[in-house]
Design an enzyme around this catalytic site. Structure first.
Site, PDB file in Angstrom:
ATOM      1  N   GLU A  93      32.486 148.279  29.463  1.00 38.68           N
ATOM      2  CA  GLU A  93      32.009 146.899  29.231  1.00 38.68           C
ATOM      3  C   GLU A  93      33.240 146.095  28.860  1.00 38.68           C
ATOM      4  OE1 GLU A  93      28.637 146.002  29.091  1.00 38.68           O
ATOM      5  OE2 GLU A  93      28.152 148.014  29.757  1.00 38.68           O
ATOM      6  N   CYS A 127      32.353 138.176  24.700  1.00 37.30           N
ATOM      7  CA  CYS A 127      32.697 138.405  26.102  1.00 37.30           C
ATOM      8  C   CYS A 127      31.936 137.483  27.028  1.00 37.30           C
ATOM      9  CB  CYS A 127      32.412 139.856  26.471  1.00 37.30           C
ATOM     10  SG  CYS A 127      30.704 140.324  26.143  1.00 37.30           S
TER      11      CYS A 127
END
Ligand code: NAD
Length: 482
Positions: free
Chosen positions: A248, A282
């Site tokens: 990720e 993010c």
């Protein structure tokens, strides 16, 4: 001085190392605790403990494994205020966001526990007479979890809960910046009576402890959340043993604002997304593409909204929207990206510099315009409260600009026209698209990036399945036997 102890094989152990890493409160720069730099030997002990515990853990009925996750969720709720403070102190998160993180983490544990009675294998018709084909979903074994600092507590659950409910065991390495919450998590796991070795925590440098987790042949999958650079190193280390990776990684989220958008909604949502966690998420909107017909109004309104952001020390000041950046390095990175954009002709609508405070790592909420797409700032993840705004003439141009990125995590579009929204959803090449809102993702969704934003994903059914592998069994039987 508070010292976090590694949690290995059900015990809080004293590390043999004499090397300590200080942990800092980013709002003040004060040292609040320290962690031992665990050795490779200690990391291996944790991996071996996880390996020894795995077979008997996997033999438990899934519903019993789930029971431990529910107990930990309960303990997280009982220790709510303490955990909120620990997270806020070491990460600089404002209290309301730390509260959301703790609540979300407890809910995440319960959600993944509920899969115990739901994940399934398959029975497939055979081409041969008198044969059954059974497809079993089995655990991978020992999972290595390497974490970043920006949502540190949630990320423990995001890895350990799906890993454990499916019969894996895990070794977690929190970020050097935010280990205190992992120490607290381990205490709750111990209080919940989790069998020894099922959940382990080791501390230290990425290049030592993290690298050992990625390259140890006893690790079945390395589940990593962090930057693209580190993700690439982890992949290389894992390649040696053909270890599965789940990555990720970073993002550079585009938000498209069409000329029919509800401007007030777009301003409110994009601003909130850009200042949440001080821009260190993010999936925060970083690149804003606004239709030229409404650009003047949008830029004026979002600049006012950004400049009115209340920021400060989360443990002292109230009603904040934003805290500090994580450290001096993070602050210097934002500073340098903005400086080089300005040197290349970008216009500062608001902000554009370090905040004038006598301590802590604060950056002013910033809006830049007059940008061109070949600037470094349009392509590098900023990870700070800086909004980049460019204009476009039509949807084709907006989609082309949005897709011009090596990242492919989150994206959004603001429009009241369903046809435009659907076309954008089809043509935007990102793992996640939000229509008329920004993050965050749902527990039952699937958080995954395209291109350099990662491999695999988290959350929901598909996130759970990352932690399973398939075992197919062909059963031939003789119908003539009575
Ligand atoms: P980072 O890559 O610097 O560090 C992450 C972890 O990797 C740390 O625990 C670190 O010690 C470890 N590490 C460093 N070098 C290593 C090596 N050689 N081998 C193994 N492990 C190593 O990232 P960060 O600064 O902690 O986090 C910020 C990044 O995380 C941003 O890029 C952000 O976008 C990303 N992120 C992504 C998601 C997502 O879901 N996609 C979520 C949160 C954060």
């Amino acid at each position: 001085m508070k010292r976090c102890q590694p949690y290995i094989d059900g015990q809080f152990v004293v590390s043999k190392t004499t090397e300590m890493i200080p942990v800092t409160n980013p709002a003040t720069g004060e040292i609040i605790s320290e962690i031992p730099e665990c050795t490779i030997e200690e990391t291996r002990q944790a991996i071996e403990a996880a390996e020894s515990a795995q077979a008997s853990w996997a033999k438990l009925p899934a519903i019993e494994r789930a029971g431990y996750l529910h107990k930990i969720a309960q303990k997280i709720r009982e220790n709510f205020h303490h955990l909120v403070r620990v997270i806020s102190e070491e990460q600089g998160k404002i209290i309301s966001l730390a509260e959301a993180e703790v609540n979300f983490t407890a809910d995440y544990m319960d959600y993944m526990a509920e899969w115990a009675r739901r994940y399934e294998g398959e029975i497939i018709p055979s081409d041969r007479p008198n044969e059954h084909i059974l497809l079993f979903k089995v655990p991978i074994g020992v999972i290595g979890g390497v974490l970043p600092w920006n949502f540190p507590f949630l990320l423990i659950a995001r890895k350990m809960a799906p890993a454990l409910v499916t019969g894996n065991t895990i070794v977690i390495k929190p970020s050097e910046e935010t280990p205190n919450n992992a120490f607290e998590f381990a205490k709750l796991a111990a209080e919940a009576g989790l069998p020894a070795g099922v959940f382990n925590v080791v501390y230290g440098r990425g290049g030592v402890v993290g690298k050992e987790l990625a390259s140890n042949p006893k690790i079945g999958m390395i589940s990593f959340t962090g930057s693209v650079d580190t993700g690439s190193k982890i992949m290389a280390a894992a390649a040696k043993n053909i270890t599965k990776v789940s990555l990720e990684l970073g993002g550079k989220a585009p938000a498209i604002v069409m000329d029919d958008a509800d401007i007030e909604l777009a301003v409110r949502s994009i601003k909130a997304s850009r200042v949440i966690n001080s821009g260190q998420a993010c999936n925060c909107a970083e690149r804003i593409y606004v239709h030229e017909k409404i650009a003047e109004q949008f830029i004026a309104e979002i600049s006012v909204a950004m400049s009115s952001t209340k920021y400060g020390d989360p443990l002292i000041e109230t009603d904040l929207e934003m805290g500090p950046l994580i450290n001096e390095q993070g602050l210097a990175k934002v500073e340098s990206l903005v400086a080089s954009a300005v040197a290349a002709g970008a216009k500062v609508e608001t902000g554009g510099k370090r905040a004038s405070r006598d301590k802590g790592y604060f950056y002013e909420p910033t809006v830049l315009t007059n940008l061109s797409h070949d600037m470094e700032i349009m392509h590098k993840e900023i990870f700070g409260p800086v909004l980049l705004i460019m204009t476009f003439k039509d949807l084709d141009e907006a989609i082309a600009l949005a897709n011009d990125s090596e990242y492919g995590l989150t994206s959004s579009i603001y429009t009241q026209n369903l046809d435009i929204a659907m076309r954008a959803c089809k043509e935007i090449k990102f793992g996640e698209t939000y229509v008329n809102r920004e993050n965050f993702e749902a527990i039952q969704g699937f958080h995954a990036g395209m291109r350099k934003s990662g491999i695999g994903g988290a959350d929901g059914k598909h996130g759970l399945e990352e932690y399973l592998q398939t075992h197919i069994v062909y059963i031939q039987y003789d119908m003539s036997k009575k």
